[in-house]
Design a protein around this motif. Structure first.
Motif, PDB file in Angstrom:
ATOM      1  N   PRO A   1       5.346   9.309  -9.377  1.00 28.16           N
ATOM      2  CA  PRO A   1       6.339  10.356  -9.093  1.00 28.16           C
ATOM      3  C   PRO A   1       7.237  10.663 -10.289  1.00 28.16           C
ATOM      4  CG  PRO A   1       7.003   8.283  -8.089  1.00 28.16           C
ATOM      5  CD  PRO A   1       5.624   8.060  -8.647  1.00 28.16           C
TER       6      PRO A   1
ATOM      7  N   ASN B   1      -3.231  -0.986 -10.039  1.00 22.74           N
ATOM      8  CA  ASN B   1      -3.112  -0.296  -8.769  1.00 22.74           C
ATOM      9  C   ASN B   1      -4.155   0.813  -8.739  1.00 22.74           C
ATOM     10  OD1 ASN B   1      -0.704  -1.252  -7.001  1.00 22.74           O
ATOM     11  ND2 ASN B   1       0.113  -1.302  -9.083  1.00 22.74           N
TER      12      ASN B   1
ATOM     13  N   THR C   1       0.827  -1.197   0.000  1.00 20.28           N
ATOM     14  CA  THR C   1       0.000   0.000   0.000  1.00 20.28           C
ATOM     15  C   THR C   1       0.865   1.252   0.000  1.00 20.28           C
ATOM     16  OG1 THR C   1      -0.111  -0.087   2.417  1.00 20.28           O
ATOM     17  CG2 THR C   1      -1.894  -1.147   1.194  1.00 20.28           C
ATOM     18  N   GLY C   2       0.202   2.409   0.020  1.00 20.52           N
ATOM     19  CA  GLY C   2       0.902   3.682   0.057  1.00 20.52           C
ATOM     20  C   GLY C   2       1.258   4.160  -1.336  1.00 20.52           C
ATOM     21  N   SER C   3       2.108   5.139  -1.391  1.00 19.38           N
ATOM     22  CA  SER C   3       2.543   5.715  -2.666  1.00 19.38           C
ATOM     23  C   SER C   3       3.963   5.279  -2.984  1.00 19.38           C
ATOM     24  CB  SER C   3       2.469   7.246  -2.597  1.00 19.38           C
ATOM     25  OG  SER C   3       3.298   7.722  -1.537  1.00 19.38           O
TER      26      SER C   3
ATOM     27  N   PHE D   1      -3.355   4.351  -8.846  1.00 20.30           N
ATOM     28  CA  PHE D   1      -2.687   5.616  -9.092  1.00 20.30           C
ATOM     29  C   PHE D   1      -3.665   6.615  -9.701  1.00 20.30           C
ATOM     30  CE2 PHE D   1       0.927   2.587  -9.296  1.00 20.30           C
ATOM     31  CZ  PHE D   1       1.650   3.098  -8.230  1.00 20.30           C
ATOM     32  N   SER D   2      -3.403   7.889  -9.455  1.00 14.94           N
ATOM     33  CA  SER D   2      -4.265   8.943  -9.975  1.00 14.94           C
ATOM     34  C   SER D   2      -3.408  10.130 -10.384  1.00 14.94           C
ATOM     35  CB  SER D   2      -5.294   9.353  -8.906  1.00 14.94           C
ATOM     36  OG  SER D   2      -4.622   9.806  -7.739  1.00 14.94           O
ATOM     37  N   GLY D   3      -4.065  11.148 -10.894  1.00 13.28           N
ATOM     38  CA  GLY D   3      -3.340  12.350 -11.289  1.00 13.28           C
ATOM     39  C   GLY D   3      -2.827  12.271 -12.710  1.00 13.28           C
TER      40      GLY D   3
ATOM     41  N   LYS E   1       9.485   9.141  -3.109  1.00 12.27           N
ATOM     42  CA  LYS E   1      10.332   9.960  -3.981  1.00 12.27           C
ATOM     43  C   LYS E   1      11.758   9.441  -4.051  1.00 12.27           C
ATOM     44  CE  LYS E   1       7.626  14.178  -3.329  1.00 12.27           C
ATOM     45  NZ  LYS E   1       7.637  15.591  -2.879  1.00 12.27           N
TER      46      LYS E   1
ATOM     47  N   HIS F   1      -1.275   3.871  -4.386  1.00 12.36           N
ATOM     48  CA  HIS F   1      -2.143   4.980  -4.803  1.00 12.36           C
ATOM     49  C   HIS F   1      -1.303   6.251  -4.897  1.00 12.36           C
ATOM     50  CE1 HIS F   1      -2.121   6.626  -0.708  1.00 12.36           C
ATOM     51  NE2 HIS F   1      -2.286   5.370  -0.276  1.00 12.36           N
ATOM     52  N   GLY F   2      -1.986   7.351  -5.181  1.00 16.82           N
ATOM     53  CA  GLY F   2      -1.298   8.618  -5.334  1.00 16.82           C
ATOM     54  C   GLY F   2      -0.798   8.825  -6.756  1.00 16.82           C
ATOM     55  N   GLU F   3       0.047   9.804  -6.920  1.00 19.25           N
ATOM     56  CA  GLU F   3       0.573  10.135  -8.237  1.00 19.25           C
ATOM     57  C   GLU F   3       1.796   9.286  -8.578  1.00 19.25           C
ATOM     58  OE1 GLU F   3       1.365  14.297  -8.368  1.00 19.25           O
ATOM     59  OE2 GLU F   3      -0.761  14.841  -8.489  1.00 19.25           O
TER      60      GLU F   3
END
Length: 455
Positions: free
Chosen positions: A352, A369, A324-326, A371-373, A329, A348-350
């Motif tokens: 990078p 997954n 889980t998580g992003s 992911f978004s953005g 960086k 999830h998240g963008e």
């Protein structure tokens, strides 16, 4: 190869010392027999007739006629029938390679007696069945034994591992079974042991062993695709001199022991396709690790700081877990990363932009997954260059006789015919054109791809 006419029966006026004719028969010339002039050669020391699709039975008469023969290489032909031993011993024979043929039946129980000085015996990729001849354990000079990819059954003679002179033992992809693990812990001199693709079983963590008892010669162990079960053994994490460890496709469960963080020399780790759960140890940052395969388990939690700034990492395969998580960086610190596979998790998240700093990247799979953005536009600037580092661990070899090798053989110096330093082949799975395929070996150097799909 210029084939002799069928009416040619005269005895040749020459005596060869070396004959090297690999890959001389075209695909249109099938099932040819050996040239008859070889029947009249008596001074041969080196014979390489590999990959010519010669048929018939194995020409043991080459060993009987040529008492000086040292190396006999017949791999990649179409020899059939059972393997028979020559009628008289030949004390000069050092290498016999009859792999990749169509031989059947049992390996003769007296296969050892005619070759008292044998150093390499390669019989892989045939259809041999039955037991491994016990006499192989007593060959004092035998250093490489490859019986992989046959139909051998029964147990491995204990002395073959514990009391022999072997440095490389490859028994992969047979029907062998039994509790082999306690025997491995008494190995004497083995550096590479490949027992994958068999029916070995047992509880690995149940073996009582200290680091002082583990054979210090072992550098690579492949026990994948067997029937080992229960937890990963903590003691294995203390074997700090291991360079390659493969335990994939077993019934192992539980968490990855923190002791695995002590594998400072490890370059290849494959724990895939088990039932491991919990988080990946946060200290997993050895300086030498190149290939990490943890896919197909139930590992959870975020992508750990364990992989931060590992300058040697080439492959990171975490597909099919519950991570889980992003994507952190710090992913941009993995300067040599070529294969990043995070498919089928819960990230999830963008995506990078730091991925664009990985100039060695050639295969990326972030599919399935959350992911978004925006997809970073800099991904379009990645060269997805070909990378030979992906095939660090190679599988097959081919004999060759160079000019230097020719001089070595004439000088009776061995070393022309080399065996791979590793048989832990790097392989990855990737979806192309709606098909899910596995890619391994040299093809990986040419593979590139990006997958950001939902399915």
């Amino acid at each position: 190869m210029v084939m002799e006419p069928s009416f040619y029966t005269s005895v040749p006026k020459f005596q060869l010392t070396i004959i090297s004719l690999p890959k001389c028969i075209t695909s249109q010339q099938l099932n040819l027999e050996l040239p008859t002039f070889l029947y009249y050669q008596y001074d041969l020391t080196y014979v390489d007739l590999s990959q010519n699709n010669f048929s018939g039975t194995v020409p043991t008469w080459l060993l009987e006629n040529n008492t000086k023969l040292e190396d006999l290489i017949l791999m990649g032909n179409s020899f059939t029938g059972p393997l028979s031993s020559p009628s008289a011993p030949n004390s000069n024979v050092s290498l016999i390679d009859i792999s990749q043929n169509k031989l059947q039946g049992q390996i003769p129980t007296n296969v050892c007696s005619p070759f008292p000085q044998l150093r390499q015996l390669l019989l892989s990729k045939n259809a041999f069945e039955g037991d491994i001849p016990p006499c192989l354990s007593g060959m004092k000079d035998l250093s490489i034994l490859d019986l992989s990819n046959n139909q051998l059954s029964g147990r491995v003679p204990e002395e073959l591992i514990t009391k022999s002179s072997l440095t490389i033992l490859r028994l992969s992809n047979n029907n062998l079974g039994g509790h082999v693990l306690p025997v491995i812990l008494n190995a004497n001199g083995l550096s590479n042991l490949y027992l994958d693709g068999n029916n070995f079983s047992g509880e690995m963590a149940n073996v009582d062993v200290t680091i002082s008892e583990f054979p210090t010669s072992l550098r690579e162990i492949n026990l994948g695709n067997n029937k080992f079960y229960r937890n990963l053994p903590r003691w294995m994490g203390n074997v700090s001199f291991l360079k390659g460890l493969a335990l994939s496709q077993n019934g192992l469960k539980g968490s990855i022991p923190m002791e695995f963080c002590n594998l400072n020399d490890l370059e290849f780790l494959d724990l895939s396709e088990n039932n491991l759960f919990g988080s990946i140890p946060s200290c997993f940052n050895t300086l030498n690790i190149k290939h990490v395969h943890l896919q197909g388990n139930r590992l959870s939690g975020p992508l750990p700081i364990a992989f931060y700034n590992i300058s040697s990492l080439v492959t990171l395969d975490l597909r099919g877990n519950n991570l889980t998580g992003s994507i952190p960086k710090w992913i941009g610190t993995l300067c040599t990363l070529s294969v990043l596979l995070l498919k089928d998790n819960h990230f999830h998240g963008e995506v990078p932009v730091q991925l664009c700093k990985l100039h060695s990247l050639s295969i990326i799979d972030l599919s399935q997954n959350m992911f978004s953005g925006i997809i970073p536009s800099c991904l379009g600037n990645l060269t997805l260059s070909m990378d030979g580092n992906k095939i660090l661990f190679r599988g097959e070899y081919r004999p060759s006789l160079t000019e230097d090798g020719l001089m070595n053989k004439l000088g009776r110096l061995h070393g022309v015919y080399s065996y791979p330093s590793s048989y832990l082949e790097e392989a990855i799975e990737f979806t192309t054109k709606s098909g899910f395929y596995s890619y391994g070996g040299i093809i990986l150097a040419y593979m590139t791809g990006i997958d950001l799909s939902i399915l």
